[in-house]
Design a protein around this motif. Structure first.
Motif, mmCIF file in Angstrom:
data_model
loop_
_atom_site.group_PDB
_atom_site.id
_atom_site.type_symbol
_atom_site.label_atom_id
_atom_site.label_comp_id
_atom_site.label_asym_id
_atom_site.label_seq_id
_atom_site.Cartn_x
_atom_site.Cartn_y
_atom_site.Cartn_z
ATOM 1 N N GLY A 239 -11.912 -21.866 -9.906
ATOM 2 C CA GLY A 239 -12.364 -20.495 -10.095
ATOM 3 C C GLY A 239 -13.147 -19.900 -8.946
ATOM 4 N N GLU A 240 -13.211 -20.601 -7.830
ATOM 5 C CA GLU A 240 -13.943 -20.072 -6.670
ATOM 6 C C GLU A 240 -13.045 -20.110 -5.437
ATOM 7 N N VAL A 241 -13.186 -19.070 -4.602
ATOM 8 C CA VAL A 241 -12.455 -19.092 -3.337
ATOM 9 C C VAL A 241 -13.252 -19.966 -2.380
ATOM 10 N N VAL A 242 -12.681 -21.109 -2.013
ATOM 11 C CA VAL A 242 -13.440 -22.053 -1.185
ATOM 12 C C VAL A 242 -13.126 -21.888 0.302
ATOM 13 N N GLU A 243 -12.017 -21.224 0.607
ATOM 14 C CA GLU A 243 -11.677 -21.040 2.014
ATOM 15 C C GLU A 243 -10.718 -19.867 2.169
ATOM 16 N N VAL A 244 -10.974 -19.031 3.157
ATOM 17 C CA VAL A 244 -10.053 -17.933 3.496
ATOM 18 C C VAL A 244 -9.888 -17.934 5.007
ATOM 19 N N GLY A 245 -8.667 -17.768 5.454
ATOM 20 C CA GLY A 245 -8.455 -17.714 6.896
ATOM 21 C C GLY A 245 -7.017 -17.399 7.214
ATOM 22 N N THR A 246 -6.739 -17.282 8.502
ATOM 23 C CA THR A 246 -5.342 -17.035 8.875
ATOM 24 C C THR A 246 -4.543 -18.281 8.506
ATOM 25 N N THR A 247 -3.263 -18.076 8.305
ATOM 26 C CA THR A 247 -2.425 -19.196 7.873
ATOM 27 C C THR A 247 -2.525 -20.343 8.882
ATOM 28 N N ARG A 248 -2.490 -19.980 10.179
ATOM 29 C CA ARG A 248 -2.562 -21.016 11.218
ATOM 30 C C ARG A 248 -3.861 -21.833 11.075
ATOM 31 N N ASP A 249 -5.000 -21.126 10.906
ATOM 32 C CA ASP A 249 -6.289 -21.815 10.811
ATOM 33 C C ASP A 249 -6.353 -22.727 9.590
ATOM 34 N N VAL A 250 -5.907 -22.169 8.468
ATOM 35 C CA VAL A 250 -6.016 -22.945 7.223
ATOM 36 C C VAL A 250 -5.116 -24.179 7.282
ATOM 37 N N THR A 252 -3.775 -25.662 10.112
ATOM 38 C CA THR A 252 -4.031 -26.621 11.198
ATOM 39 C C THR A 252 -5.467 -27.142 11.230
ATOM 40 N N ASN A 253 -6.391 -26.312 10.728
ATOM 41 C CA ASN A 253 -7.786 -26.728 10.827
ATOM 42 C C ASN A 253 -8.558 -26.399 9.541
ATOM 43 N N PRO A 254 -8.172 -27.024 8.432
ATOM 44 C CA PRO A 254 -8.834 -26.708 7.159
ATOM 45 C C PRO A 254 -10.283 -27.180 7.162
ATOM 46 N N SER A 255 -11.186 -26.311 6.686
ATOM 47 C CA SER A 255 -12.598 -26.671 6.727
ATOM 48 C C SER A 255 -13.079 -27.279 5.415
ATOM 49 N N HIS A 256 -12.491 -26.891 4.315
ATOM 50 C CA HIS A 256 -12.965 -27.376 3.008
ATOM 51 C C HIS A 256 -12.188 -28.637 2.600
ATOM 52 N N PRO A 257 -12.889 -29.593 2.008
ATOM 53 C CA PRO A 257 -12.201 -30.836 1.605
ATOM 54 C C PRO A 257 -11.019 -30.594 0.662
ATOM 55 N N TYR A 258 -11.150 -29.565 -0.204
ATOM 56 C CA TYR A 258 -10.054 -29.293 -1.146
ATOM 57 C C TYR A 258 -8.798 -28.829 -0.399
ATOM 58 N N THR A 259 -8.995 -27.986 0.617
ATOM 59 C CA THR A 259 -7.849 -27.542 1.406
ATOM 60 C C THR A 259 -7.233 -28.734 2.137
ATOM 61 N N GLN A 260 -8.102 -29.587 2.634
ATOM 62 C CA GLN A 260 -7.604 -30.783 3.318
ATOM 63 C C GLN A 260 -6.776 -31.648 2.355
ATOM 64 N N LEU A 261 -7.285 -31.736 1.124
ATOM 65 C CA LEU A 261 -6.563 -32.521 0.117
ATOM 66 C C LEU A 261 -5.214 -31.892 -0.205
ATOM 67 N N LEU A 262 -5.214 -30.551 -0.317
ATOM 68 C CA LEU A 262 -3.952 -29.846 -0.598
ATOM 69 C C LEU A 262 -2.940 -30.127 0.509
ATOM 70 N N LEU A 263 -3.416 -30.074 1.743
ATOM 71 C CA LEU A 263 -2.508 -30.304 2.869
ATOM 72 C C LEU A 263 -1.984 -31.747 2.874
ATOM 73 N N ARG A 264 -2.883 -32.664 2.585
ATOM 74 C CA ARG A 264 -2.473 -34.070 2.554
ATOM 75 C C ARG A 264 -1.491 -34.342 1.405
ATOM 76 N N SER A 265 -1.623 -33.538 0.323
ATOM 77 C CA SER A 265 -0.784 -33.776 -0.864
ATOM 78 C C SER A 265 0.544 -33.041 -0.801
#
Lengths: 288, 294
Positions: A239-250, A252-265
């Motif tokens: 229910g919270e926006v944890v990260e917003v950025g350009t597609t390239r940034d998100v 290639t360089n995700p800052s939030h652990p959840y985004t990193q997990l999404l990318l890894r998954s």
């Protein structure tokens, strides 16, 4: 806003308001012990002609956010602005009048359920136009035009939705969202129920819409589909926006652990052999 | 929907029988060869040229009574169904549309109506308001109405929460628009089925009430009344119940047959039928340019 106005805003240096703006929206659903906060202070903007991807896992509140923007789910706090106008607390008549303008349209997750089984494709496509007061013949003409725009044969106009394939139905749903020539279209998992071939077809249609200057809010759990179309990505988690950025940034360089997990998954051939321990560690960080 | 019902043989038979019954109700009393209330000394007579269906215990011509009673029987049954329809369907649909308070109140009233013992309630109300056909039919109609309430509410609930209704609402559709364009076509078939079934039930109820002396009063003839009288003389006239029973059974059977036909032409099967016709009527059938036939 008309096409010429949109073009004016694009060419001029005058900054136009975002076509869609969600400001600190909170949504609480249920009663008593079942009361739960679904969205907690979500803020998001979609500029004219921009495609924003909203990703998150099942239950993260993506569909609730889409429904809140459309006024189908009431907000507990915050506001939603369409073309700079606060639509959160509109009365029933004003809201209906705004909806009839067709500025914001929605493509449902399940195309079969979003088309009335008793109405022909033509009747479903012309409905938003008839509600605007467009005469029947003209509405049918426009429906025909938009059916062509999503690469469907005009003969489907007299068919019932049950006789169409999943891909055809989803394209019909997209065509229905387009007939009113909206400024922004919200697409809720538009390709998740489709096979690979139809997915590519629908995604290429979305690319065409993007090229035509229609703003899109692409809601999905599939980062791969979103990344191919979106200019920016917002990541929604519990229910919270944890990260917003350009597609390239998100991507290639995700800052939030959840985004990193999404990318890894992400289900790619490469990630199938990715380090499980790394994903488990990310999951543990999120839980903590 | 009427046209689709008539495409089925069962639908044509059902409509034919019900039209015949309706015609009988309309012109039956005029066709009665003798005065249905006139008594003669020729009691419990066998069928003859003069009395085609014989006479009853008071020497009255059974055929004349059967024809004369058809109007009250059919109209009474229709009255029950129409009252039940109006009292049940409107609150059934509104219980979904008008919010929680109306929903709660209407559901509790329906629960109460279901809990009431039918015959006891009918006797109590006729004792209170007087014994007459209208009172009896109103009571029966109100007590049958929960069936229509539940059928229309269930159908409305399914449609009102569907994505295609939400799609229409997002496009600015009003409640009236949704009702006319999306709701009506889904709610009408189950209501039509309930209507046809209740028509049969109404017939049995009118006959049962007459049998108990509630509603239509002797010596006015009804099909149920004739059946009840004839059963008292079964040992002397074993054939006597056949004619009134056959009329009641034929009407109830035709009503149920019509209900089945309505069910068959609506829903998935009905949509397939409509779609097949739509495609057959297309002047130049060809495969889709993009995906062909799914």
């Amino acid at each position: 806003m008309t096409t010429s106005e949109t073009a004016y805003h694009r060419l001029s240096s005058v900054p136009s308001p975002p076509v869609l703006s969600v400001e600190d929206v909170r949504v609480t659903l249920g009663r008593g012990l079942h009361r739960a906060r679904i969205l907690d202070g979500v803020s998001l903007t979609v500029e004219r002609g921009e495609t924003v991807g909203l990703i998150g896992e099942t239950g993260s509140g993506k569909t609730t956010l889409a429904r809140t923007i459309l006024g189908l789910t009431p907000v507990s706090g915050g506001r939603v602005l369409v073309d700079g106008e606060d639509v959160t607390r509109l009365g029933r008549r004003k809201r209906r009048a705004l909806r009839r303008r067709g500025v914001v349209q929605y493509v449902f997750q399940d195309p079969l359920k979003s088309l009335d089984p008793d109405l022909t494709i033509g009747e479903s496509l012309t409905e938003p136009l008839l509600l605007q007061g467009v005469p029947g013949d003209e509405a049918r003409e426009r429906a025909l035009r938009f059916l062509g725009r999503v690469h469907l044969d005009e003969q489907l106009l007299d068919r019932l939705p049950g006789r169409l394939s999943g891909g055809q139905r989803q394209r019909v749903a997209v065509a229905r969202a387009l007939v009113t020539e909206p400024d922004v279209v919200i697409l809720d998992e538009p390709v998740s129920a489709l096979d690979a071939a139809n997915r590519v077809q629908v995604l290429s249609i979305l690319q065409e819409l993007k090229a035509a200057g229609i703003a899109l809010l692409f809601v999905s759990h599939d980062l791969g589909s979103v990344a191919g179309v979106a200019d920016r990505i917002a990541v929604l988690h519990r229910g919270e926006v944890v990260e917003v950025g350009t597609t390239r940034d998100v991507v290639t360089n995700p800052s939030h652990p959840y985004t990193q997990l999404l990318l890894r998954s992400a289900p790619t051939l490469r990630s199938a052999s990715a380090d499980r321990a790394e994903r488990a560690a990310l999951r543990a960080r999120l839980t903590a | 929907m009427v046209r689709r019902v008539l495409t089925l043989p069962s639908g044509r038979v059902a409509v034919g029988v019900l039209l015949a019954v309706g015609l009988l109700a309309l012109v039956g009393p005029l066709l009665a060869p003798q005065d249905p209330l006139a008594t003669t000394t020729d009691a419990l007579a066998r069928p003859s040229v003069q009395h085609w269906l014989g006479t009853d215990s008071l020497g009255r011509d059974v055929l004349s009574r059967l024809l004369d009673g058809s109007r009250v029987s059919v109209v009474g049954s229709l009255e029950v169904v129409v009252i039940a329809l109006v009292v049940g369907v409107v609150p059934g649909i509104l219980s979904v549309q008008l919010g929680r308070v109306f929903e709660w109140a209407s559901l509790r009233i329906v629960d109460t109506l279901i809990a009431l013992p039918f015959l006891l309630f009918a006797v109590a109300v006729t004792a209170l308001l007087g014994n007459g056909i209208t009172q009896a039919m109103v009571v029966t109609g109100v007590l049958v109405s929960p069936l229509f309430f539940r059928v229309s509410r269930a159908a409305t609930l399914a449609v009102a929460r569907s994505a295609y209704v939400e799609a229409a609402v997002i496009s600015g559709a009003s409640v009236t628009w949704v009702a006319r364009r999306h709701l009506w076509s889904k709610v009408l078939p189950p209501i039509a089925v309930a209507f046809a079934q209740t028509l049969g039930v109404g017939f049995v109820i009118v006959s049962s009430l007459t049998f108990l002396g509630i509603g239509v009063q002797p010596p006015a003839p009804t099909w149920g009344g004739l059946l009840a009288t004839s059963l008292g003389f079964l040992d002397q006239q074993p054939w006597a119940p056949i004619a009134p029973a056959a009329l009641i059974v034929a009407t109830v059977w035709a009503s149920n047959l019509l209900a089945d036909a309505i069910r068959d032409v609506t829903g998935e099967a009905g949509r397939d039928l409509l779609d097949r016709r739509t495609r057959r009527s297309a002047t130049a059938p060809s495969l889709s340019r993009t995906g062909g036939t799914p």
